[in-house]
Write a protein that holds these residues in place. Structure first.
Motif, PDB file in Angstrom:
ATOM      1  N   TRP A 101       0.821  -1.209   0.000  1.00 54.32           N
ATOM      2  CA  TRP A 101       0.000   0.000   0.000  1.00 54.32           C
ATOM      3  C   TRP A 101       0.860   1.266   0.000  1.00 54.32           C
ATOM      4  N   SER A 102       2.088   1.142  -0.417  1.00 50.24           N
ATOM      5  CA  SER A 102       3.001   2.280  -0.437  1.00 50.24           C
ATOM      6  C   SER A 102       2.480   3.381  -1.351  1.00 50.24           C
ATOM      7  N   GLY A 103       2.383   4.597  -0.793  1.00 54.05           N
ATOM      8  CA  GLY A 103       1.971   5.749  -1.577  1.00 54.05           C
ATOM      9  C   GLY A 103       0.483   5.889  -1.794  1.00 54.05           C
ATOM     10  N   HIS A 104      -0.326   4.986  -1.277  1.00 53.57           N
ATOM     11  CA  HIS A 104      -1.762   5.066  -1.502  1.00 53.57           C
ATOM     12  C   HIS A 104      -2.410   6.111  -0.601  1.00 53.57           C
ATOM     13  N   THR A 105      -3.518   6.658  -1.082  1.00 54.43           N
ATOM     14  CA  THR A 105      -4.377   7.485  -0.243  1.00 54.43           C
ATOM     15  C   THR A 105      -5.240   6.558   0.596  1.00 54.43           C
ATOM     16  N   ALA A 106      -5.272   6.777   1.888  1.00 58.62           N
ATOM     17  CA  ALA A 106      -5.929   5.820   2.774  1.00 58.62           C
ATOM     18  C   ALA A 106      -6.498   6.515   3.990  1.00 58.62           C
ATOM     19  N   LEU A 107      -7.158   5.733   4.822  1.00 59.49           N
ATOM     20  CA  LEU A 107      -7.583   6.167   6.140  1.00 59.49           C
ATOM     21  C   LEU A 107      -6.509   5.749   7.143  1.00 59.49           C
ATOM     22  N   PRO A 108      -6.341   6.503   8.227  1.00 58.81           N
ATOM     23  CA  PRO A 108      -5.370   6.077   9.242  1.00 58.81           C
ATOM     24  C   PRO A 108      -5.729   4.693   9.776  1.00 58.81           C
ATOM     25  N   GLY A 109      -4.717   3.883  10.000  1.00 53.81           N
ATOM     26  CA  GLY A 109      -4.985   2.553  10.528  1.00 53.81           C
ATOM     27  C   GLY A 109      -3.850   1.592  10.238  1.00 53.81           C
ATOM     28  N   GLY A 110      -4.031   0.358  10.656  1.00 54.99           N
ATOM     29  CA  GLY A 110      -3.010  -0.647  10.451  1.00 54.99           C
ATOM     30  C   GLY A 110      -3.384  -1.955  11.107  1.00 54.99           C
ATOM     31  N   LYS A 111      -2.419  -2.870  11.176  1.00 52.07           N
ATOM     32  CA  LYS A 111      -2.666  -4.207  11.690  1.00 52.07           C
ATOM     33  C   LYS A 111      -2.902  -4.194  13.206  1.00 52.07           C
ATOM     34  N   ARG A 112      -3.739  -5.096  13.637  1.00 50.50           N
ATOM     35  CA  ARG A 112      -4.006  -5.255  15.057  1.00 50.50           C
ATOM     36  C   ARG A 112      -2.848  -5.999  15.718  1.00 50.50           C
ATOM     37  N   ASP A 113      -2.357  -5.478  16.829  1.00 50.87           N
ATOM     38  CA  ASP A 113      -1.280  -6.094  17.587  1.00 50.87           C
ATOM     39  C   ASP A 113      -1.846  -6.958  18.713  1.00 50.87           C
ATOM     40  N   PRO A 114      -1.048  -7.906  19.218  1.00 56.12           N
ATOM     41  CA  PRO A 114      -1.531  -8.776  20.300  1.00 56.12           C
ATOM     42  C   PRO A 114      -1.963  -8.007  21.545  1.00 56.12           C
ATOM     43  N   GLU A 115      -1.331  -6.853  21.811  1.00 53.50           N
ATOM     44  CA  GLU A 115      -1.686  -6.102  23.015  1.00 53.50           C
ATOM     45  C   GLU A 115      -2.969  -5.292  22.863  1.00 53.50           C
ATOM     46  N   ASP A 116      -3.515  -5.179  21.657  1.00 53.43           N
ATOM     47  CA  ASP A 116      -4.766  -4.452  21.447  1.00 53.43           C
ATOM     48  C   ASP A 116      -5.932  -5.246  22.028  1.00 53.43           C
ATOM     49  N   ALA A 117      -6.773  -4.570  22.776  1.00 54.15           N
ATOM     50  CA  ALA A 117      -7.908  -5.244  23.413  1.00 54.15           C
ATOM     51  C   ALA A 117      -8.900  -5.770  22.388  1.00 54.15           C
ATOM     52  N   ASP A 118      -9.115  -4.999  21.318  1.00 53.05           N
ATOM     53  CA  ASP A 118     -10.031  -5.412  20.264  1.00 53.05           C
ATOM     54  C   ASP A 118      -9.704  -4.626  18.997  1.00 53.05           C
ATOM     55  N   ASP A 119     -10.535  -4.787  17.969  1.00 52.36           N
ATOM     56  CA  ASP A 119     -10.294  -4.102  16.692  1.00 52.36           C
ATOM     57  C   ASP A 119     -10.427  -2.590  16.836  1.00 52.36           C
ATOM     58  N   LEU A 120     -11.364  -2.153  17.672  1.00 52.19           N
ATOM     59  CA  LEU A 120     -11.532  -0.719  17.905  1.00 52.19           C
ATOM     60  C   LEU A 120     -10.283  -0.120  18.537  1.00 52.19           C
ATOM     61  N   ALA A 121      -9.708  -0.816  19.496  1.00 45.45           N
ATOM     62  CA  ALA A 121      -8.482  -0.340  20.143  1.00 45.45           C
ATOM     63  C   ALA A 121      -7.335  -0.249  19.152  1.00 45.45           C
ATOM     64  N   ALA A 122      -7.305  -1.159  18.185  1.00 48.63           N
ATOM     65  CA  ALA A 122      -6.259  -1.121  17.160  1.00 48.63           C
ATOM     66  C   ALA A 122      -6.389   0.129  16.302  1.00 48.63           C
ATOM     67  N   ALA A 123      -7.633   0.503  15.957  1.00 49.26           N
ATOM     68  CA  ALA A 123      -7.846   1.715  15.163  1.00 49.26           C
ATOM     69  C   ALA A 123      -7.401   2.950  15.934  1.00 49.26           C
ATOM     70  N   VAL A 124      -7.692   3.008  17.224  1.00 47.46           N
ATOM     71  CA  VAL A 124      -7.306   4.146  18.057  1.00 47.46           C
ATOM     72  C   VAL A 124      -5.786   4.233  18.167  1.00 47.46           C
ATOM     73  N   ARG A 125      -5.143   3.101  18.419  1.00 51.77           N
ATOM     74  CA  ARG A 125      -3.674   3.099  18.575  1.00 51.77           C
ATOM     75  C   ARG A 125      -2.977   3.481  17.272  1.00 51.77           C
ATOM     76  N   GLU A 126      -3.407   2.896  16.165  1.00 51.61           N
ATOM     77  CA  GLU A 126      -2.759   3.177  14.880  1.00 51.61           C
ATOM     78  C   GLU A 126      -2.924   4.639  14.486  1.00 51.61           C
ATOM     79  N   THR A 127      -4.076   5.220  14.777  1.00 55.27           N
ATOM     80  CA  THR A 127      -4.295   6.633  14.460  1.00 55.27           C
ATOM     81  C   THR A 127      -3.372   7.518  15.288  1.00 55.27           C
ATOM     82  N   ARG A 128      -3.212   7.170  16.563  1.00 55.49           N
ATOM     83  CA  ARG A 128      -2.310   7.938  17.419  1.00 55.49           C
ATOM     84  C   ARG A 128      -0.863   7.838  16.913  1.00 55.49           C
ATOM     85  N   GLU A 129      -0.460   6.659  16.481  1.00 54.95           N
ATOM     86  CA  GLU A 129       0.915   6.467  16.027  1.00 54.95           C
ATOM     87  C   GLU A 129       1.171   7.131  14.672  1.00 54.95           C
TER      88      GLU A 129
END
Length: 451
Positions: A101-129
């Motif tokens: 997805w290099s160079g694509h226009t996208a929404l903030p986000g990314g893969k869910r990590d083991p420490e993420d409580a759920d999919d929603l938490a992954a979206a929040v963490r990835e946006t912050r990062e």
């Protein structure tokens, strides 16, 4: 503009209320796939223009800050919101080798990590990062989700991950500071929903679908296929940002005169990667295009907003080669006509989101998901194997007729495209053989005449 924005604000409130009260169900990972990813569709409302009073004005009263809205209804009940202009946040991904997805226009986000409580938490963490925006505050409301999708390879053989889109609503009148993470994000753009819905900004994106065949067929045959079928055209939206923030530490951000060596990223890739060339300023970059995965993810949201013309603005994928385009047009004419008769408000041309290498398909509630890819018409539709308890999502969300939410317009379209390509290749082969035979006969006649 005020009338358009007012209608969109009212419709947006209804849609977000419906999504928050009736969220799309969770879709478990299919057998053999463990990865999940989340993206955040972040909405804010830009207040209408008003003069900023002078701090020296004695008539200016010192007002206490109001408590932040705690519900969607409370947020939209404010006068400045009703008179404002809703906007959506996009990122331009940085150029990274090996990143599909290099160079694509996208929404903030990314893969869910083991420490993420759920999919929603992954979206929040990835946006912050990625952009430095904290969505876990009292000034941000979670406003539901959009259909979860299966992201597969364009060949439809392997499921890469389950993609989970979430909607967030910023409630502050002044938006928080954005800080793009330079190794992942080249730039961040706020785009008015009016622009996303405008017919004048609809365009197409040309994709070299033969590029993924090189490792399977070899470089020579790959070039022959590319020269023969050309590129494939997909529906896209040219984004016109109201505000842009660039990661100023990316390579080539400051143009250098008299540069002795080529930039880190080649010229053809600079615009897609959001990196200006030495002869361009930031204001002269090529248009930012929204298409593929991200456009498909946002389809359900956009089609619920006035002027409710998302389906009419969408165009079927086709090819750049004129004779192949004509054959595809003729062989899909009756199919497209029949599909157009079944359209109604609340339907989108495809629940399948694609880019040059991947596809993301919404799952239907009544049948196993198919892997029809806009970016790969040369392969037959394949069926994925799912556990019996898999939850379908295609017909359970927004839309006046949920049966249209499973991609009626594209269901069966690529079967006809495959046939059209076969006819095209047969016709081109016959034509080339005829030319070669004619040239051979001409050469033999000249040989005989010279004796």
């Amino acid at each position: 503009m005020a009338e358009d924005s007012s209608a969109i604000v009212k419709a947006l409130e209804r849609v977000l209320l419906r999504l928050s009260e009736n969220p799309y169900p969770h879709v478990p990972n299919p057998q053999g796939c463990k990865k999940r990813a989340s993206v955040a569709a972040i909405i804010r409302v830009r207040p209408a223009y008003s003069p900023v009073p002078s701090t020296n004005d004695s008539l200016v009263a010192v007002s206490q800050p109001a408590s932040p809205p705690t519900s969607i209804e409370e947020f939209f009940s404010q006068d400045w919101v009703q008179q404002g202009d809703p906007e959506l946040l996009f990122i331009k991904r940085a150029g990274r080798a090996g990143d599909r997805w290099s160079g694509h226009t996208a929404l903030p986000g990314g893969k869910r990590d083991p420490e993420d409580a759920d999919d929603l938490a992954a979206a929040v963490r990835e946006t912050r990062e990625e952009v430095g925006l904290d969505l876990d505050t009292v000034h941000c409301l979670h406003a539901g989700n959009l259909p979860e999708r299966l992201v597969t390879t364009s060949w439809g053989k392997d499921v890469l991950m389950v993609l989970c889109p979430y909607i967030f609503l910023l409630t502050e009148k002044t938006s928080p500071w954005i800080q793009p993470q330079p190794t992942e994000v080249a730039s961040v753009h706020w785009v008015s929903l009016r622009a996303l819905l405008s017919p004048s900004l609809r365009t197409t994106e040309a994709v070299d679908i033969s590029s993924r065949m090189a490792k399977h067929v070899g470089p020579l045959l790959h070039r022959l296929i590319r020269l023969t079928i050309g590129k494939m055209l997909f529906s896209a939206v040219r984004l016109v940002p109201t505000e842009s923030i660039y990661a100023s530490s990316i390579p080539g951000f400051i143009p250098t005169k008299g540069i002795d060596k080529p930039p880190t990223i080649s010229g053809w890739a600079q615009a897609p990667f959001g990196v200006p060339s030495s002869s361009q300023s930031l204001s002269h970059q090529q248009p930012i295009l929204l298409w593929g995965l991200t456009l498909g993810v946002l389809a359900d949201l956009l089609d619920q907003l006035p002027p409710y013309n998302a389906v009419a603005l969408w165009r079927y994928p086709t090819f750049t080669v004129p004779d192949l385009r004509l054959i595809v047009y003729l062989m899909t004419c009756q199919f497209r006509k029949a599909s157009a008769e079944s359209l109604s408000s609340g339907s989108w041309a495809s629940q399948t989101a694609v880019d040059a290498t991947t596809q993301a398909t919404a799952v239907t509630a009544s049948e196993p998901p198919s892997t029809v890819s806009e970016a790969e018409p040369l392969t037959l539709t394949k069926q994925l194997s799912f556990e019996k308890h898999s939850v379908g999502i295609g017909g359970l969300g927004v839309g006046s007729d949920p049966q249209h939410a499973v991609g009626k317009l594209l269901h069966g379209y690529y079967d006809r495209v495959n046939v059209a390509i076969a006819v095209f290749l047969a016709y081109r082969t016959s034509f080339a053989a005829g030319i070669a035979f004619w040239a051979y006969r001409l050469w033999k006649r000249r040989q005989a005449a010279s004796l």
